[in-house]
Scaffold this active site. Structure first.
Site, short mmCIF file in Angstrom:
data_model
loop_
_atom_site.label_atom_id
_atom_site.label_comp_id
_atom_site.label_asym_id
_atom_site.label_seq_id
_atom_site.Cartn_x
_atom_site.Cartn_y
_atom_site.Cartn_z
N THR A 117 0.82 -1.21 0.00
CA THR A 117 0.00 0.00 0.00
C THR A 117 0.85 1.26 0.00
O THR A 117 1.96 1.28 0.56
CB THR A 117 -0.91 0.03 1.24
OG1 THR A 117 -1.57 1.30 1.32
CG2 THR A 117 -0.11 -0.15 2.53
N TYR A 141 -1.98 0.18 10.03
CA TYR A 141 -2.17 -0.48 8.74
C TYR A 141 -0.92 -0.31 7.87
O TYR A 141 -0.34 -1.28 7.37
CB TYR A 141 -3.40 0.08 8.03
CG TYR A 141 -3.48 -0.28 6.57
CD1 TYR A 141 -3.54 -1.61 6.16
CD2 TYR A 141 -3.47 0.72 5.59
CE1 TYR A 141 -3.60 -1.94 4.81
CE2 TYR A 141 -3.54 0.39 4.25
CZ TYR A 141 -3.60 -0.94 3.86
OH TYR A 141 -3.65 -1.26 2.53
#
Length: 337
Positions: A117, A141
């Site tokens: 990501t 995250y």
């Protein structure tokens, strides 16, 4: 030889499985179906329901299906949730991948493609952001994904594995033929929320932060169509099979749209208005995230087909309308944008 796709019944995973299947690749899927749907897999693709961190399961699947490459999608992806429950993210993202890699090494897997990501960059100092930019995630995250990248790099160096890390920017849209799309209840993807509002499933859409130093005060994102992203994974597989060295690549188009611009695109393609409310900034959100996409275009045989915000919005809307026709829609309050 087969490709093992973990999380292959999920949003990006199912689109990639379909792209591989349509290219006549042999594919096998492991998914615990916590956010995935078995019905989204092409008929005949084997599905093993279980955890990608279950080493015994992974070992058996690799042996049974003659797996030579792993594409790893399984994991948790919601930034605000990671702020509330970081241990969940370090377990589901980092620890699971460590176990998966351990099973892969034992079976001599030589190729690994990892779903990462742009959140690893945090608030970038340079926009568009290149792959060599400093990594300083703002959320558990992002940190859990960065930790996994580091583990993968070290494992590959020690055991002779080659890998491609694909750092996603904002994934959106659905299969252009509306066969599959994002169906997870309570999904926090901006375009998903916007098309739910456009189809009357949400009373409103919340925009978090309108005081950023951007042209309209809202955050800016580089949206990449999920089908283009699936083809990037297919191109990464071809790259590794032809002897490509390990590499980390941004997956984006290099063009940013603000949250408010994106909402207006959904209004245009749907021909419908819907309520928008404005809320304070949200912890962990990044102001501007746009990819420097030059490396992926130079490295992979990848030419995006859907690089247009209205096309992405139209495909997301068509999928949402299909869910409603089939009785799969859900009425709920807006969660985030």
């Amino acid at each position: 030889m087969s490709v093992l796709v973990t999380g292959g019944a999920g949003y990006v995973g199912s689109h990639t499985v379909r792209a591989l299947y349509e290219a006549n690749e042999k594919v096998v899927v492991i998914d615990n179906l916590s956010t995935g749907f078995s019905a989204h897999l092409p008929e005949g693709v084997p599905l093993f329901i279980g955890d990608a961190g279950d080493e015994n399961l992974v070992d058996g699947v690799i042996a049974q299906h003659d797996v030579d490459t792993i594409m790893h999608f399984a994991g948790s992806i919601v930034v605000p949730e990671s702020m509330r429950d970081p241990l969940l993210y370090y377990r589901n993202n980092t620890m699971t991948t460590r176990s998966l890699l351990n099973a892969a090494v034992k079976r001599g897997i030589e190729r690994f493609i990892f779903s990462s990501t742009a959140a690893v960059y945090g608030d970038p100092e340079q926009v568009p952001v290149p792959e060599h930019a400093r990594t300083r995630p703002l959320s558990p995250y992002g940190s859990s994904k960065l930790m996994t990248e580091i583990i993968l790099h070290d494992v590959a160096s020690a055991y002779g594995m080659n890998y491609v890390v694909l750092r996603y920017f904002n994934v959106a849209g659905a299969d252009p033929l509306a066969r599959i799309g994002l169906a997870t209840i309570g999904a926090t993807h901006l375009l998903k929320i916007a098309v739910e509002a456009a189809t009357g499933q949400r009373a409103k859409i919340d925009v978090f932060g309108t005081d950023y130093p951007t042209e309209d005060g809202s955050c800016i994102r580089d949206f990449v169509h999920v089908s283009d992203l699936a083809q990037a994974h297919r191109a990464a597989l071809s790259y590794l099979r032809t002897g490509g060295a390990s590499v980390t690549l941004n997956c984006g188009y290099g063009r940013g749209y603000s949250v408010l611009e994106t909402i207006e695109a959904v209004r245009r393609v749907s021909g419908r208005n819907f309520a928008v409310s404005y809320a304070p900034r949200r912890e962990g959100d990044i102001m501007t995230m746009v990819a420097d996409a030059s490396r992926i275009r130079a490295t992979l045989d990848w030419t995006p087909q859907y690089d247009n915000i209205e096309t992405i919005a139209a495909h997301a809307l068509a999928w949402e309308e299909k869910l409603l026709r089939e009785g799969s829609g859900n009425i709920q309050e807006a969660v985030s944008a």
